[in-house]
Design a protein around this motif. Structure first.
Motif, PDB file in Angstrom:
ATOM      1  N   ARG A 115       0.831  -1.197   0.000  1.00  0.00           N
ATOM      2  CA  ARG A 115       0.000   0.000   0.000  1.00  0.00           C
ATOM      3  C   ARG A 115       0.873   1.258   0.000  1.00  0.00           C
ATOM      4  NH1 ARG A 115      -3.069  -3.713  -0.111  1.00  0.00           N
ATOM      5  NH2 ARG A 115      -4.895  -4.140   1.145  1.00  0.00           N
ATOM      6  N   SER A 116       0.330   2.313  -0.584  1.00  0.00           N
ATOM      7  CA  SER A 116       0.977   3.615  -0.423  1.00  0.00           C
ATOM      8  C   SER A 116       0.667   4.091   1.002  1.00  0.00           C
ATOM      9  CB  SER A 116       0.464   4.606  -1.466  1.00  0.00           C
ATOM     10  OG  SER A 116      -0.944   4.744  -1.394  1.00  0.00           O
ATOM     11  N   LEU A 117       1.623   4.809   1.586  1.00  0.00           N
ATOM     12  CA  LEU A 117       1.525   5.201   2.987  1.00  0.00           C
ATOM     13  C   LEU A 117       1.959   6.648   3.153  1.00  0.00           C
ATOM     14  CD1 LEU A 117       1.360   4.259   6.071  1.00  0.00           C
ATOM     15  CD2 LEU A 117       3.812   3.863   5.857  1.00  0.00           C
ATOM     16  N   SER A 118       1.224   7.379   3.964  1.00  0.00           N
ATOM     17  CA  SER A 118       1.678   8.716   4.342  1.00  0.00           C
ATOM     18  C   SER A 118       1.501   8.874   5.843  1.00  0.00           C
ATOM     19  CB  SER A 118       0.922   9.818   3.592  1.00  0.00           C
ATOM     20  OG  SER A 118      -0.421   9.890   3.999  1.00  0.00           O
ATOM     21  N   CYS A 119       2.427   9.587   6.443  1.00  0.00           N
ATOM     22  CA  CYS A 119       2.381   9.859   7.874  1.00  0.00           C
ATOM     23  C   CYS A 119       2.606  11.353   8.058  1.00  0.00           C
ATOM     24  CB  CYS A 119       3.444   9.043   8.610  1.00  0.00           C
ATOM     25  SG  CYS A 119       3.405   9.296  10.393  1.00  0.00           S
ATOM     26  N   ARG A 120       1.525  12.060   8.314  1.00  0.00           N
ATOM     27  CA  ARG A 120       1.592  13.516   8.489  1.00  0.00           C
ATOM     28  C   ARG A 120       1.954  13.825   9.931  1.00  0.00           C
ATOM     29  NH1 ARG A 120       1.107  18.352   7.127  1.00  0.00           N
ATOM     30  NH2 ARG A 120      -0.341  19.877   7.945  1.00  0.00           N
ATOM     31  N   ILE A 121       2.985  14.612  10.103  1.00  0.00           N
ATOM     32  CA  ILE A 121       3.416  15.047  11.427  1.00  0.00           C
ATOM     33  C   ILE A 121       2.869  16.459  11.610  1.00  0.00           C
ATOM     34  CG2 ILE A 121       5.353  15.392  12.995  1.00  0.00           C
ATOM     35  CD1 ILE A 121       4.939  12.469  12.004  1.00  0.00           C
ATOM     36  N   THR A 122       1.789  16.549  12.352  1.00  0.00           N
ATOM     37  CA  THR A 122       1.007  17.784  12.408  1.00  0.00           C
ATOM     38  C   THR A 122       1.780  18.961  13.000  1.00  0.00           C
ATOM     39  OG1 THR A 122       0.052  17.013  14.507  1.00  0.00           O
ATOM     40  CG2 THR A 122      -1.198  16.581  12.487  1.00  0.00           C
ATOM     41  N   ASP A 123       2.565  18.724  14.046  1.00  0.00           N
ATOM     42  CA  ASP A 123       3.253  19.845  14.680  1.00  0.00           C
ATOM     43  C   ASP A 123       4.463  20.337  13.893  1.00  0.00           C
ATOM     44  OD1 ASP A 123       4.349  17.366  15.372  1.00  0.00           O
ATOM     45  OD2 ASP A 123       5.107  18.060  17.301  1.00  0.00           O
ATOM     46  N   LEU A 124       4.949  19.537  12.954  1.00  0.00           N
ATOM     47  CA  LEU A 124       6.070  19.953  12.104  1.00  0.00           C
ATOM     48  C   LEU A 124       5.605  20.384  10.713  1.00  0.00           C
ATOM     49  CD1 LEU A 124       8.693  17.186  12.972  1.00  0.00           C
ATOM     50  CD2 LEU A 124       8.548  19.512  13.890  1.00  0.00           C
ATOM     51  N   ASP A 125       4.330  20.170  10.412  1.00  0.00           N
ATOM     52  CA  ASP A 125       3.735  20.494   9.109  1.00  0.00           C
ATOM     53  C   ASP A 125       4.510  19.849   7.959  1.00  0.00           C
ATOM     54  OD1 ASP A 125       1.809  21.563   7.417  1.00  0.00           O
ATOM     55  OD2 ASP A 125       2.944  23.409   7.096  1.00  0.00           O
ATOM     56  N   VAL A 126       4.816  18.547   8.134  1.00  0.00           N
ATOM     57  CA  VAL A 126       5.452  17.752   7.090  1.00  0.00           C
ATOM     58  C   VAL A 126       4.737  16.406   7.000  1.00  0.00           C
ATOM     59  CG1 VAL A 126       7.731  18.798   7.360  1.00  0.00           C
ATOM     60  CG2 VAL A 126       7.185  16.701   8.586  1.00  0.00           C
ATOM     61  N   THR A 127       4.913  15.759   5.867  1.00  0.00           N
ATOM     62  CA  THR A 127       4.348  14.434   5.667  1.00  0.00           C
ATOM     63  C   THR A 127       5.432  13.528   5.105  1.00  0.00           C
ATOM     64  OG1 THR A 127       2.177  15.402   5.188  1.00  0.00           O
ATOM     65  CG2 THR A 127       2.510  13.105   4.543  1.00  0.00           C
ATOM     66  N   PHE A 128       5.585  12.374   5.725  1.00  0.00           N
ATOM     67  CA  PHE A 128       6.453  11.337   5.187  1.00  0.00           C
ATOM     68  C   PHE A 128       5.594  10.485   4.261  1.00  0.00           C
ATOM     69  CE2 PHE A 128       8.459  12.355   9.236  1.00  0.00           C
ATOM     70  CZ  PHE A 128       9.779  12.515   8.854  1.00  0.00           C
ATOM     71  N   VAL A 129       6.049  10.301   3.043  1.00  0.00           N
ATOM     72  CA  VAL A 129       5.307   9.548   2.037  1.00  0.00           C
ATOM     73  C   VAL A 129       6.187   8.404   1.567  1.00  0.00           C
ATOM     74  CG1 VAL A 129       4.178   9.682  -0.217  1.00  0.00           C
ATOM     75  CG2 VAL A 129       4.140  11.664   1.304  1.00  0.00           C
ATOM     76  N   GLY A 130       5.600   7.223   1.476  1.00  0.00           N
ATOM     77  CA  GLY A 130       6.365   6.067   1.025  1.00  0.00           C
ATOM     78  C   GLY A 130       5.456   4.919   0.657  1.00  0.00           C
ATOM     79  N   ARG A 131       6.017   3.744   0.692  1.00  0.00           N
ATOM     80  CA  ARG A 131       5.294   2.526   0.320  1.00  0.00           C
ATOM     81  C   ARG A 131       5.505   1.484   1.398  1.00  0.00           C
ATOM     82  NH1 ARG A 131       2.002   2.054  -3.392  1.00  0.00           N
ATOM     83  NH2 ARG A 131       1.225  -0.002  -3.760  1.00  0.00           N
ATOM     84  N   LEU A 132       4.428   0.850   1.806  1.00  0.00           N
ATOM     85  CA  LEU A 132       4.468  -0.259   2.741  1.00  0.00           C
ATOM     86  C   LEU A 132       4.371  -1.520   1.902  1.00  0.00           C
ATOM     87  CD1 LEU A 132       4.371  -1.283   5.649  1.00  0.00           C
ATOM     88  CD2 LEU A 132       1.919  -0.899   5.638  1.00  0.00           C
ATOM     89  N   ALA A 133       5.491  -2.231   1.771  1.00  0.00           N
ATOM     90  CA  ALA A 133       5.539  -3.422   0.908  1.00  0.00           C
ATOM     91  C   ALA A 133       6.641  -4.355   1.376  1.00  0.00           C
ATOM     92  CB  ALA A 133       5.780  -3.023  -0.541  1.00  0.00           C
ATOM     93  N   ASP A 134       6.425  -5.640   1.165  1.00  0.00           N
ATOM     94  CA  ASP A 134       7.435  -6.649   1.502  1.00  0.00           C
ATOM     95  C   ASP A 134       7.931  -6.500   2.939  1.00  0.00           C
ATOM     96  OD1 ASP A 134       7.314  -7.759  -1.078  1.00  0.00           O
ATOM     97  OD2 ASP A 134       8.747  -6.272  -1.814  1.00  0.00           O
ATOM     98  N   SER A 135       6.990  -6.269   3.849  1.00  0.00           N
ATOM     99  CA  SER A 135       7.294  -6.188   5.283  1.00  0.00           C
ATOM    100  C   SER A 135       8.243  -5.058   5.654  1.00  0.00           C
ATOM    101  CB  SER A 135       7.859  -7.518   5.778  1.00  0.00           C
ATOM    102  OG  SER A 135       6.949  -8.550   5.548  1.00  0.00           O
TER     103      SER A 135
END
Length: 115
Positions: A33-53
């Motif tokens: 799956r595509s994955l994003s993790c928004r860090i609200t207090d830093l106003d950034v988002t880590f974007v990547g892929r969750l695959a193959d463990s």
């Protein structure tokens, strides 16, 4: 407040934890799956892929990315670090609104076993 580097290190640790997952958790880590993790207090988002463990191809994007990932998380940097460090329970954080998740119910259940 957790720094950008601490948040990135927490995501790297989560990826390592997933790669070492026991057999009973392995099914949960076998997502693609595509994955994003928004860090609200830093106003950034880590974007990547969750695959193959593991989490791969992670980049940092200022603000909210225009493309929506299949699994979207939003939380403070401190909460990310605490969850990966085992100090904050994912289910309790999600139930109290400290962590926001946008994903299919099946993916949420799988995430719960990872965090």
């Amino acid at each position: 407040m957790a720094t950008l580097e601490e948040c990135r290190a927490a995501l790297d640790q989560l990826s390592r934890n997933m790669a070492k997952a026991a057999d009973d958790t392995r099914a949960a880590t076998a997502l693609d799956r595509s994955l994003s993790c928004r860090i609200t207090d830093l106003d950034v988002t880590f974007v990547g892929r969750l695959a193959d463990s593991t989490i791969t191809d992670v980049v940092t994007v200022p603000g909210t990315p225009p493309d929506k990932a299949q699994i979207r998380l939003a939380m403070s940097g401190d909460d990310l670090v605490a969850m990966v460090g085992g100090e904050l329970n994912f289910a309790k954080a999600w139930g109290s609104g400290r962590v926001k998740v946008q994903a299919s119910l099946r993916d949420v259940i799988r995430l719960r076993s990872l965090l």
